[in-house]
Each structure stands twice: as C-alpha cells, then as structure tokens.
Design an enzyme around this catalytic site. Structure first.
Site, PDB file in Angstrom:
ATOM      1  N   ASP A   1     -50.734  41.516 -80.346  1.00 10.65           N
ATOM      2  CA  ASP A   1     -50.807  42.978 -80.144  1.00 10.65           C
ATOM      3  C   ASP A   1     -49.438  43.655 -80.178  1.00 10.65           C
ATOM      4  OD1 ASP A   1     -53.554  42.644 -79.651  1.00 10.65           O
ATOM      5  OD2 ASP A   1     -53.155  42.242 -77.543  1.00 10.65           O
TER       6      ASP A   1
ATOM      7  N   HIS B   1     -56.028  44.246 -85.552  1.00 13.14           N
ATOM      8  CA  HIS B   1     -54.862  45.043 -85.904  1.00 13.14           C
ATOM      9  C   HIS B   1     -55.311  46.490 -85.936  1.00 13.14           C
ATOM     10  CE1 HIS B   1     -52.461  41.707 -86.981  1.00 13.14           C
ATOM     11  NE2 HIS B   1     -53.097  41.405 -88.070  1.00 13.14           N
TER      12      HIS B   1
HETATM   13  P1  GDP Z   1     -51.374  43.898 -83.680  1.00 13.37           P
HETATM   14  O1  GDP Z   1     -52.526  43.026 -83.360  1.00 13.37           O
HETATM   15  O2  GDP Z   1     -50.068  43.190 -83.539  1.00 13.37           O
HETATM   16  O3  GDP Z   1     -51.502  44.592 -84.977  1.00 13.37           O
HETATM   17  O4  GDP Z   1     -51.314  45.014 -82.545  1.00 13.37           O
HETATM   18  P2  GDP Z   1     -52.362  46.185 -82.258  1.00 13.37           P
HETATM   19  O5  GDP Z   1     -52.425  47.035 -83.445  1.00 13.37           O
HETATM   20  O6  GDP Z   1     -53.615  45.702 -81.711  1.00 13.37           O
HETATM   21  O7  GDP Z   1     -51.624  46.899 -81.040  1.00 13.37           O
HETATM   22  C1  GDP Z   1     -50.582  47.699 -81.188  1.00 13.37           C
HETATM   23  C2  GDP Z   1     -50.902  49.082 -80.667  1.00 13.37           C
HETATM   24  O8  GDP Z   1     -49.739  49.847 -80.745  1.00 13.37           O
HETATM   25  C3  GDP Z   1     -51.925  49.851 -81.494  1.00 13.37           C
HETATM   26  O9  GDP Z   1     -52.616  50.707 -80.628  1.00 13.37           O
HETATM   27  C4  GDP Z   1     -51.070  50.643 -82.490  1.00 13.37           C
HETATM   28  O10 GDP Z   1     -51.698  51.795 -83.005  1.00 13.37           O
HETATM   29  C5  GDP Z   1     -49.937  50.983 -81.614  1.00 13.37           C
HETATM   30  N1  GDP Z   1     -48.632  51.177 -82.226  1.00 13.37           N
HETATM   31  C6  GDP Z   1     -48.012  50.427 -83.178  1.00 13.37           C
HETATM   32  N2  GDP Z   1     -46.748  50.858 -83.327  1.00 13.37           N
HETATM   33  C7  GDP Z   1     -46.573  51.882 -82.440  1.00 13.37           C
HETATM   34  C8  GDP Z   1     -45.455  52.705 -82.084  1.00 13.37           C
HETATM   35  O11 GDP Z   1     -44.349  52.557 -82.581  1.00 13.37           O
HETATM   36  N3  GDP Z   1     -45.664  53.633 -81.094  1.00 13.37           N
HETATM   37  C9  GDP Z   1     -46.849  53.797 -80.473  1.00 13.37           C
HETATM   38  N4  GDP Z   1     -46.958  54.727 -79.540  1.00 13.37           N
HETATM   39  N5  GDP Z   1     -47.914  53.033 -80.769  1.00 13.37           N
HETATM   40  C10 GDP Z   1     -47.760  52.087 -81.732  1.00 13.37           C
END
Ligand code: GDP
Length: 447
Positions: free
Chosen positions: A35, A63
C-alpha cells in the site's frame, strides 16, 4: 529505445561486446508492508511503457489509480489497464482468479474504459473457489492467532502449487486433464475437509464444468508469456513490472510468518514474468512519507489513539483503508530502519516517496532511525523474534505546516519539507528521485 548516454552507460557497465543495446526494463516494487502507492506510480510510468506486467500475488491486494476515467481499485489487472497502447501481461507467477479478473474488467468497461489489452500466461495456475474456502476455514480454525488473511485463497493456492496439486491454465483448457488434476487434488483436499475442518467435500464434476467454461472464456487472451517477453526485449520494448505488497511481506526476507505466499521482490520479477535477469535496468522502490500496514504482525513505529486516527483520516486519497478489504490500515511514523532494509533487499536503484502532502498538518514529525533491542541500538532490520522486542529510536524534525499539493518543482517545496526528504534520503541510503504530492497521476515532483 534508450538515449545515447544510457546506451554508453550500458556499454561501459557491461563488459560484454556481443550484448545489444538493452531496452528499458523497470520494476516498481514496495519498500515496506504494501500500500505504498505503487499503483499511482505504475499508472504514471505506464504512459511511457509498451508492456506492464504482474508477476506475483493475486487479487488479495489492491492498487488505487486515479485517472481521467475516475478512481479504480485494481486487484489482478496490471496498472497499465487504462492505457490503450499498453499490453498488460499476467505472468506465470500470479495466482489467477478468473472470476475476479472478469469482474474487474467489467468494472472498467462499465465505467467507459475501453477493454484492456491482456496477455495471460498459459503456465499461470488458477486460483479455485476451494482455495478461498480453505483460506476462510483456516482463519476460522486459527481464531485469534490468525494472520489477518484477506481470505482470497492466496496461501492455499501457493501451497497447492508447490505441492504440485495446482492446475495450470493450459491444463484447464483440456477438460480431461482438468478433471484428472481435480480428482487428484480432491483426494488430499477432501481428507482435510472431512477430518480437520468438517466441511463439505469438493464436487469434482461441478468444478470441472465451471473451470473449463471459465478458461474457455479467457482463451483468446492466453499465450506463451516468456516467448513473447523475450521477443519484446530484443525489439527494445519498454517493459514495466509491478510488484504487489512490499519487501516486508516476502516469505524469505520479510516478517515471517506475517508474510504473503509469493515473493514481492524485483528479483522474483524475472521468474514470475519470464524475463532475463540481466535485462533489468531500474528497480524503483516505493515508500510512503509515513508508515502504513494492513493485517497482523510487528509494526515498530505504530501510532495509536487520536494521533493515529488523525493520520489515518488524512492519509491516501480518502483515508488509510485497505483497497481490497476496506479495513482501517495501521499507521505510524516513517521507519528508516525498515525502509533502508526494504530498498536494499529490493536492490533499488531509485526510491519514490508518496503521500508527502499528507504530513502538512503536523507541527513535528518523527522518523525512526534505529531500534532498541535488549538495551542495544541496532540499525539493521532484525529477524521477527527480535523485531517483536524492538522499540523505535526517533529523531524529531519540524513540520512545514503547509499544503504542498499543486507544487511541481522541488525548489518550490517549503524548506522544512525538503529537510525531511533529504534527511530520509540519507537514512535509507537510496536516492529519492520522485516525490508524490497528491493521488493524481500528474501530482509528482522529479528531483
Ligand atoms: P499500492 O497497493 O502500493 O498501489 O497502494 P494503494 O494504492 O492501495 O494505497 C496508496 C493510497 O495512497 C491510495 O489511496 C492512493 O490513491 C493514495 N496516494 C498515492 N500517492 C499519493 C500521494 O502522493 N498523496 C496522497 N494524498 N495520496 C496518495
């Protein structure tokens, strides 16, 4: 194809005169517990890629990507799914849940995204409905001692694969072979269902009919992934591999037994996709500006109470809640010990920090730079029994108290924010080349 300076670098770095100019092969992987925001980074980099590959894991994580079509949680589909110029590959190392895949494609097309171009390995093994059932039964049996499985059938699936009672997709496309494989698996499975879990036995006939029909449905997308990828490498295609979860969930290098069942390491990308290891050029490890973790297991910098709730509410694009399960994520301060280890084990060439914008509300921000274990300070990430005893050693940095969303250049960031980034970069011993300051694809600062 790469530019001339990269070509020269390759020629110099590799003392091999016969080797042709290598194409760009990059892996995007998690430095921590998962995440970290890999989905956004992959979706962003997919724009300049020809092929995006999933090489391990299944529909057990998610993701989150946000683009012109809206917000999507992808579980099995590679993150290039919303780009029409990208071929999305599901490698043999993945746990393929066909029903979940078809449902996911439908959620995209229902919302106006053109159907993704997909190539699914003929050697990938198929996650069956009974793997999900066994996952639930086992969590039930373990009760309070459970590992916090997402109950997607992943552990029973990989168990069967290595027990050699799994079913490859190519076997599923032949009804007789499929029936034989299922009959064989049912002997072992039914013994456990009868004696350990006291649940109904497998119905081999029904399973044969169901999975033959499902396999037939995706047959036009099935092919020889390794052959295809080796050819693509020769043709100089730009290839992106995306890992699911992160280093600390690796069965060998992670916080066993609170690990997943397939390796989320870039090194496994070569195996789980079918690519020559020597062709990998960049390993991009993704980390968050703070820590977050779903499920059980040691989590040294964890925050509790109001402090945790505030960070959880502000984190990510809509709070820190699992993309797959909706479970509240555990949150904590940035852990440089775990992240340095995470980057090291991944063999990261670069690191991306996401969610930097989230910390703008804090007066002070802590960073864990060492663990105290049995009265001694350690900087190297320890094995689980020692990790259980670890207490965080923090350095406190001043907060920048400013909303940094919308800023596009590193120099525009408040000085204290840059200090935070540079402090962490030094601690993790890996260059932080991209900073993400918002969930959208274009909210990124290159350094
Ligand atoms: P993954 O499994 O590694 O792809 O992670 P996820 O997508 O499940 O979790 C990451 C969360 O952070 C999601 O809700 C994204 O939309 C959010 N996100 C990613 N980059 C950023 C950022 O730079 N700022 C903010 N506020 N949210 C982000």
């Amino acid at each position: 194809m790469m530019g001339s300076s990269a070509e020269e670098k390759n020629a110099n770095n590799r003392n091999c005169t016969q080797r042709k100019v290598l194409p760009m092969i990059r892996a995007i992987v998690g430095a921590n517990w998962g995440d970290e925001g890999k989905g956004k980074i992959t979706d962003m980099l997919a724009e300049n890629s020809d092929i995006v590959i999933r090489f391990q894991g299944g529909a057990n994580a998610g993701h989150t990507i946000i683009n012109n079509y809206g917000k999507f949680a992808l579980h099995l589909l590679p993150s290039g799914a919303c780009h029409q110029h990208v071929l999305n590959v599901i490698g043999p190392g993945v746990a393929l849940d066909i029903e979940a895949l078809l449902a996911e494609i439908k959620t995209l097309t229902d919302r106006g995204v053109p159907a993704p171009h997909l190539l699914i390995s003929d050697r990938v093994q198929v996650l069956m409905e009974y793997h999900v059932a066994f996952d639930c039964y086992e969590e039930e049996r373990l009760g309070k001692a459970s590992f916090g499985s997402t109950k997607s059938g992943i552990a029973p699936f990989y168990g069967d694969k290595y027990m050699k009672i799994g079913v490859q997709l190519c076997q599923m496309l032949d009804k007789d072979i499929l029936r034989q494989r299922l009959t064989n698996a049912a002997k072992l499975k039914n013994a456990m269902l009868d004696n350990l879990y006291h649940k109904p036995e497998l119905d081999v006939d029904a399973l044969t009919e169901k999975y033959y029909a499902l396999a037939k449905q995706i047959e036009p997308m099935v092919g020889d992934v390794a052959q295809y990828l080796h050819k693509a490498v020769k043709e100089g295609k730009r290839i992106l591999l995306e890992g699911q979860l992160g280093t600390l969930r690796d069965p060998d290098h992670g916080i066993f037994p609170f690990t997943t069942s397939s390796s989320p390491l870039a090194g496994f990308g070569a195996v789980g996709a079918g690519l020559p290891l020597t062709a990998f050029e960049e390993v991009i490890a993704v980390t968050k500006a703070y820590s977050s973790c779903v499920g059980a297991g040691p989590f040294t910098t964890e925050l509790f109470g109001d402090e945790a709730e505030e960070l959880r509410k502000r984190g990510g694009d809509a709070g820190e809640y699992g993309a797959k399960t909706g479970r509240p994520r555990r949150v904590g301060w940035f852990d440089a010990v775990a992240t340095r280890y995470g980057c090291m084990v991944q063999g990261a060439t670069d690191c991306v920090m996401t969610n930097l914008d989230v910390l703008g509300y804090l007066d002070e921000i802590k960073v864990c730079v060492a663990y105290e274990i049995d009265g001694k300070q350690v900087r190297d990430f320890p094995v689980t029994p020692l990790l259980d005893k670890a207490k965080p050693v923090y350095v406190t940095l001043p907060g920048w108290k400013q909303d940094i969303r919308g800023l596009t250049k590193y120099e525009e960031l408040p000085e204290k924010c840059r200090q935070y980034v540079e402090f962490i970069e030094k601690e993790i011993e890996c260059p932080l080349t991209m900073l993400s300051n918002g969930p959208k694809r274009d909210e990124i600062i290159y350094r």
